[in-house]
Design a protein around this motif. Sequence first.
Motif, mmCIF file in Angstrom:
data_model
loop_
_atom_site.group_PDB
_atom_site.id
_atom_site.type_symbol
_atom_site.label_atom_id
_atom_site.label_comp_id
_atom_site.label_asym_id
_atom_site.label_seq_id
_atom_site.Cartn_x
_atom_site.Cartn_y
_atom_site.Cartn_z
ATOM 1 N N CYS A 132 -8.100 -11.376 54.989
ATOM 2 C CA CYS A 132 -8.792 -11.599 56.259
ATOM 3 C C CYS A 132 -8.026 -11.020 57.447
ATOM 4 O O CYS A 132 -8.528 -10.991 58.558
ATOM 5 C CB CYS A 132 -8.989 -13.087 56.474
ATOM 6 S SG CYS A 132 -7.428 -13.948 56.705
ATOM 7 N N GLY A 133 -6.776 -10.633 57.221
ATOM 8 C CA GLY A 133 -5.991 -10.063 58.308
ATOM 9 C C GLY A 133 -4.969 -11.009 58.904
ATOM 10 O O GLY A 133 -4.150 -10.610 59.724
ATOM 11 N N ALA A 134 -5.019 -12.264 58.525
ATOM 12 C CA ALA A 134 -4.014 -13.274 58.886
ATOM 13 C C ALA A 134 -3.932 -13.645 60.368
ATOM 14 O O ALA A 134 -3.601 -14.762 60.709
ATOM 15 C CB ALA A 134 -2.622 -12.895 58.386
ATOM 16 N N CYS A 157 -5.363 -13.906 50.144
ATOM 17 C CA CYS A 157 -4.438 -13.114 49.323
ATOM 18 C C CYS A 157 -3.204 -13.895 48.898
ATOM 19 O O CYS A 157 -2.711 -13.752 47.787
ATOM 20 C CB CYS A 157 -4.055 -11.855 50.081
ATOM 21 S SG CYS A 157 -3.334 -12.165 51.694
ATOM 22 N N GLN A 189 0.995 -13.595 53.794
ATOM 23 C CA GLN A 189 0.459 -13.805 55.131
ATOM 24 C C GLN A 189 1.539 -13.638 56.205
ATOM 25 O O GLN A 189 1.238 -13.221 57.316
ATOM 26 C CB GLN A 189 -0.160 -15.199 55.241
ATOM 27 C CG GLN A 189 0.863 -16.296 55.397
ATOM 28 C CD GLN A 189 0.302 -17.673 55.119
ATOM 29 O OE1 GLN A 189 0.521 -18.226 54.056
ATOM 30 N NE2 GLN A 189 -0.435 -18.214 56.057
HETATM 31 S S1 SF4 Z 1 -4.692 -15.564 56.184
HETATM 32 FE FE1 SF4 Z 1 -5.373 -13.636 55.342
HETATM 33 S S2 SF4 Z 1 -3.433 -12.810 54.985
HETATM 34 FE FE2 SF4 Z 1 -3.187 -14.971 55.012
HETATM 35 S S3 SF4 Z 1 -3.421 -15.707 53.053
HETATM 36 FE FE3 SF4 Z 1 -5.241 -15.818 54.115
HETATM 37 S S4 SF4 Z 1 -6.218 -13.934 53.413
HETATM 38 FE FE4 SF4 Z 1 -4.149 -13.647 53.167
#
Ligand code: SF4
Lengths: 135, 310
Positions: free
Chosen positions: B42-44, B9, A124
């Motif tokens: 989701c793109g964070a 992720c 992230q």
């Molecule tokens: S915010 Fe998005 S990028 Fe972060 S862990 Fe969650 S899914 Fe992954």
Amino acid sequence: MRVKLKASSQPRKFIERIEELSGENVYACYQCGRCSAGCPVASEMDLLPNQIIRLIQMGLEEDVLRSKTLFLCASCFTCESRCPKGIDMARVMEAVRHILDPKGKDAFGPGEISPELAQEVPQQVLVSIFRKFSK
Amino acid sequence: MKVHYYPGCTLKQKTTALDISTREAMKRLDVELVEPEGWTCCGAEYPLTEEKIVGLAAPIRVLRQVREEGGDVLVTTCSFCFAVLKRADKAIKDDPLKRKRINAYLRDDIQINPLTKERTTGFEDYAGEVKVLHLLEFLRDRVGYPRIRERIKRDLKNLAVAPYYGCRLLRPQEEMAVDEPDSPRLFEEFLQAVGCASVDYPFKQECCGSYLSVSLPAAASEASYRILRSAGMNGAKAVAVTCPLCFYNMDHRQEAIKETFLDFPGLPVVFFTQLLAWALGVDKSVLGLGEHRVPADNLFSETPATEVRT
Ligand code: SF4
Ligand code: SF4
Ligand code: SF4
Ligand code: SF4
């Protein structure tokens, strides 16, 4: 800070563009400084969040676009939660980053992170920082 | 009870401690977690300008999939995922133009059912049918603290924990609508339900430096140090977090923090779900404690595993 104001039609355009992109009312700011007082990265900034918004009000586009502050903001929304005028500085910062030269250099691009570090950090953080600080 | 769960992720690959402890704890509470088919990152980051709205496509696709599977709630634990999903959902609900544009973009998605190989396309517009909940909210509102209390197997009353909200869970309040941004209770109440002593300290909703830990590590170290030191000075034996990035900044980077701030004695950082799972009687070996750089083992053995209630 000493600044020289010049009369031109450019400033209006710049301000309007920032307002359009951010959805924030730049003129609502009355310079109370609460945004800067709570900002966790203020000590690293060349212009404090309240100074950024003041320079925008004055239409001093170049000074704003040059500031390191744009690439220090962590989008933590502390300023947003404390502004008595309801301004979200994180959105204003993002709007300014948006209008920087799209062909310019990345402020922080993939080349600046070592393969070892990229392996170690949570995904992230990579997704976030490149979304914020690279084109 | 069955509910859709979005691990994200980071939890799938790096910070598995948060994912596995969540699963173990939910089993003990009779909650079945269902991952939406074919979910993606989701793109964070929620797009903060009115023009880069393509960033809404990924989270809305995930939410639409939950709806297609008959779900009306999506639970997530990572604060970053939570913020993106929740804000994207609200934007689609509140702004007809964004709703139209994003749905137009997603309408022709092709989806292949992994079992029947059947192809689906021409999706109905997503209009905000799924409620996005952080696991802390889900535990409070859907599971309920009484059920947690009933199932507690270990007594954690000697464990003083500092709740850490960080940046993304509460702000902007108008969109997140989780709790008061300056005097939240959600995390404290959770810790009390689990049986820990919740430590009050002034830095619980300050930012830990977030992604600056890769571009400007010194600033992240300082921000994280302020939080950890304050928690420790107020008597905490650990800081509890909800976000893999806070965990990285405060746990993985704690050695670096100590090198700069010599007065800091160190403090373990744990996920709220590890505390929950432990209190519910889950075995220590499945809490993901091997992922911690600052040893947190002691916290999970000091407290004798006496059966308090069955
Ligand atoms: S915010 Fe998005 S990028 Fe972060 S862990 Fe969650 S899914 Fe992954
Ligand atoms: S807190 Fe709001 S009103 Fe005060 S200086 Fe900052 S932006 Fe302006
Ligand atoms: S959002 Fe940016 S400007 Fe505002 S307090 Fe956080 S780091 Fe500072
Ligand atoms: S990384 Fe730190 S600052 Fe960000 S959500 Fe986690 S707590 Fe907040």
